[in-house]
Scaffold this motif. Structure first.
Motif, mmCIF file in Angstrom:
data_model
loop_
_atom_site.group_PDB
_atom_site.id
_atom_site.type_symbol
_atom_site.label_atom_id
_atom_site.label_comp_id
_atom_site.label_asym_id
_atom_site.label_seq_id
_atom_site.Cartn_x
_atom_site.Cartn_y
_atom_site.Cartn_z
ATOM 1 N N GLN A 85 22.875 29.074 32.987
ATOM 2 C CA GLN A 85 22.181 30.234 33.548
ATOM 3 C C GLN A 85 22.486 30.271 35.032
ATOM 4 O O GLN A 85 22.296 29.285 35.736
ATOM 5 N N ARG A 86 22.988 31.400 35.494
ATOM 6 C CA ARG A 86 23.271 31.629 36.911
ATOM 7 C C ARG A 86 22.424 32.795 37.377
ATOM 8 O O ARG A 86 22.363 33.834 36.713
ATOM 9 N N PRO B 78 28.711 27.554 35.585
ATOM 10 C CA PRO B 78 30.162 27.637 35.772
ATOM 11 C C PRO B 78 30.496 28.008 37.219
ATOM 12 O O PRO B 78 29.677 28.602 37.908
ATOM 13 N N PRO B 79 31.690 27.656 37.644
ATOM 14 C CA PRO B 79 32.082 28.038 38.997
ATOM 15 C C PRO B 79 32.189 29.560 39.107
ATOM 16 O O PRO B 79 32.430 30.241 38.119
ATOM 17 N N ALA C 9 30.419 45.260 33.709
ATOM 18 C CA ALA C 9 30.791 43.860 33.497
ATOM 19 C C ALA C 9 31.984 43.862 32.550
ATOM 20 O O ALA C 9 32.019 44.646 31.598
ATOM 21 N N ALA C 10 32.951 42.995 32.805
ATOM 22 C CA ALA C 10 34.159 42.949 31.972
ATOM 23 C C ALA C 10 34.651 41.516 31.867
ATOM 24 O O ALA C 10 34.517 40.728 32.803
ATOM 25 N N MET C 11 35.215 41.187 30.695
ATOM 26 C CA MET C 11 35.845 39.876 30.466
ATOM 27 C C MET C 11 37.353 40.054 30.557
ATOM 28 O O MET C 11 37.895 41.012 30.032
ATOM 29 N N GLU C 12 38.002 39.084 31.228
ATOM 30 C CA GLU C 12 39.452 39.136 31.363
ATOM 31 C C GLU C 12 39.974 37.716 31.559
ATOM 32 O O GLU C 12 39.630 37.066 32.548
ATOM 33 N N ASN C 13 40.759 37.227 30.598
ATOM 34 C CA ASN C 13 41.395 35.914 30.703
ATOM 35 C C ASN C 13 40.410 34.788 31.012
ATOM 36 O O ASN C 13 40.665 33.937 31.867
ATOM 37 N N GLY C 14 39.261 34.771 30.338
ATOM 38 C CA GLY C 14 38.281 33.714 30.542
ATOM 39 C C GLY C 14 37.424 33.876 31.783
ATOM 40 O O GLY C 14 36.687 32.973 32.154
ATOM 41 N N LEU C 15 37.520 35.035 32.432
ATOM 42 C CA LEU C 15 36.718 35.327 33.615
ATOM 43 C C LEU C 15 35.783 36.498 33.322
ATOM 44 O O LEU C 15 36.200 37.505 32.754
ATOM 45 N N LEU C 16 34.525 36.347 33.712
ATOM 46 C CA LEU C 16 33.554 37.426 33.589
ATOM 47 C C LEU C 16 33.394 38.059 34.964
ATOM 48 O O LEU C 16 33.049 37.381 35.933
ATOM 49 N N PHE D 225 30.718 48.854 50.498
ATOM 50 C CA PHE D 225 29.459 48.957 49.781
ATOM 51 C C PHE D 225 29.556 48.479 48.341
ATOM 52 O O PHE D 225 28.790 48.916 47.487
ATOM 53 N N SER D 226 30.497 47.579 48.057
ATOM 54 C CA SER D 226 30.583 47.050 46.694
ATOM 55 C C SER D 226 31.045 45.599 46.703
ATOM 56 O O SER D 226 31.736 45.154 47.615
ATOM 57 N N TYR D 227 30.611 44.893 45.655
ATOM 58 C CA TYR D 227 30.896 43.467 45.516
ATOM 59 C C TYR D 227 31.304 43.187 44.077
ATOM 60 O O TYR D 227 31.021 43.966 43.175
ATOM 61 N N ARG D 228 31.914 42.026 43.868
ATOM 62 C CA ARG D 228 32.241 41.573 42.519
ATOM 63 C C ARG D 228 31.935 40.084 42.433
ATOM 64 O O ARG D 228 32.378 39.295 43.259
ATOM 65 N N ILE D 229 31.152 39.740 41.405
ATOM 66 C CA ILE D 229 30.902 38.345 41.082
ATOM 67 C C ILE D 229 31.797 38.006 39.905
ATOM 68 O O ILE D 229 31.823 38.734 38.915
ATOM 69 N N THR D 230 32.549 36.911 40.015
ATOM 70 C CA THR D 230 33.432 36.474 38.945
ATOM 71 C C THR D 230 33.048 35.057 38.559
ATOM 72 O O THR D 230 33.022 34.173 39.410
ATOM 73 N N LEU D 231 32.742 34.865 37.272
ATOM 74 C CA LEU D 231 32.402 33.548 36.743
ATOM 75 C C LEU D 231 33.508 33.080 35.805
ATOM 76 O O LEU D 231 34.008 33.865 35.003
ATOM 77 N N ALA D 232 33.859 31.797 35.906
ATOM 78 C CA ALA D 232 34.846 31.195 35.009
ATOM 79 C C ALA D 232 34.106 30.771 33.739
ATOM 80 O O ALA D 232 33.371 29.785 33.748
ATOM 81 N N VAL D 233 34.286 31.528 32.663
ATOM 82 C CA VAL D 233 33.548 31.295 31.418
ATOM 83 C C VAL D 233 34.503 31.049 30.260
ATOM 84 O O VAL D 233 34.314 31.573 29.158
#
Length: 137
Positions: free
Chosen positions: A95-96, A34-35, A109-116, A44-52
């Protein structure tokens, strides 16, 4: 043409592990699905967001394997007994993989509106000054 590696540069000592990491990253074979986005949320922090979209929490797994963050998705096929005139939303697995540097830890990790969303933190580097004594021969 000669292939240059980090080991061929005499002033770069002990970078063999980095070279192996770069080779492993090139082989992760991530497709375009997924994108995803990667954003820096602080120094010192990052966020990866996947469209799931279409995946529930029970369809997803997040693991850290040998300094790689691996996110997998697997949906069950619920099409039995249904007749599709057009099927553009396929139940597909993915798989990413993301290679993590030393000191980077996976947080929430959190799900919100189809985004992980997967949050990462990096330990603040310490400045180390070391004085080496010279022995008299």
């Amino acid at each position: 043409m000669t292939k240059h590696t980090l080991g061929t540069y005499p002033h770069m000592l002990g970078f063999e592990q980095l070279e192996r990491l770069l080779e492993r990253t090139a082989k992760t074979g991530n497709e375009g699905y997924p994108p995803f986005n990667i954003e820096q949320t602080s120094d010192f922090s990052y966020r990866i967001t996947l469209a799931v979209a279409g995946f529930g929490e029970e369809d997803l797994s997040i693991t850290v394997e040998d300094r790689q963050l691996v996110i997998r998705g697997r949906q069950g096929d619920d099409s039995e007994g249904r007749v599709f005139l057009h099927r553009g939303i396929a139940a597909r697995q993915f798989q990413r993989s993301f290679v993590l540097a030393d000191g980077v830890e996976v947080g929430e990790a959190a799900m919100e509106n189809g985004l992980l969303h997967v949050d990462l933190t990096r330990a603040k580097p310490e400045t180390v000054v070391q004085t080496i004594q010279i022995k008299k021969g």
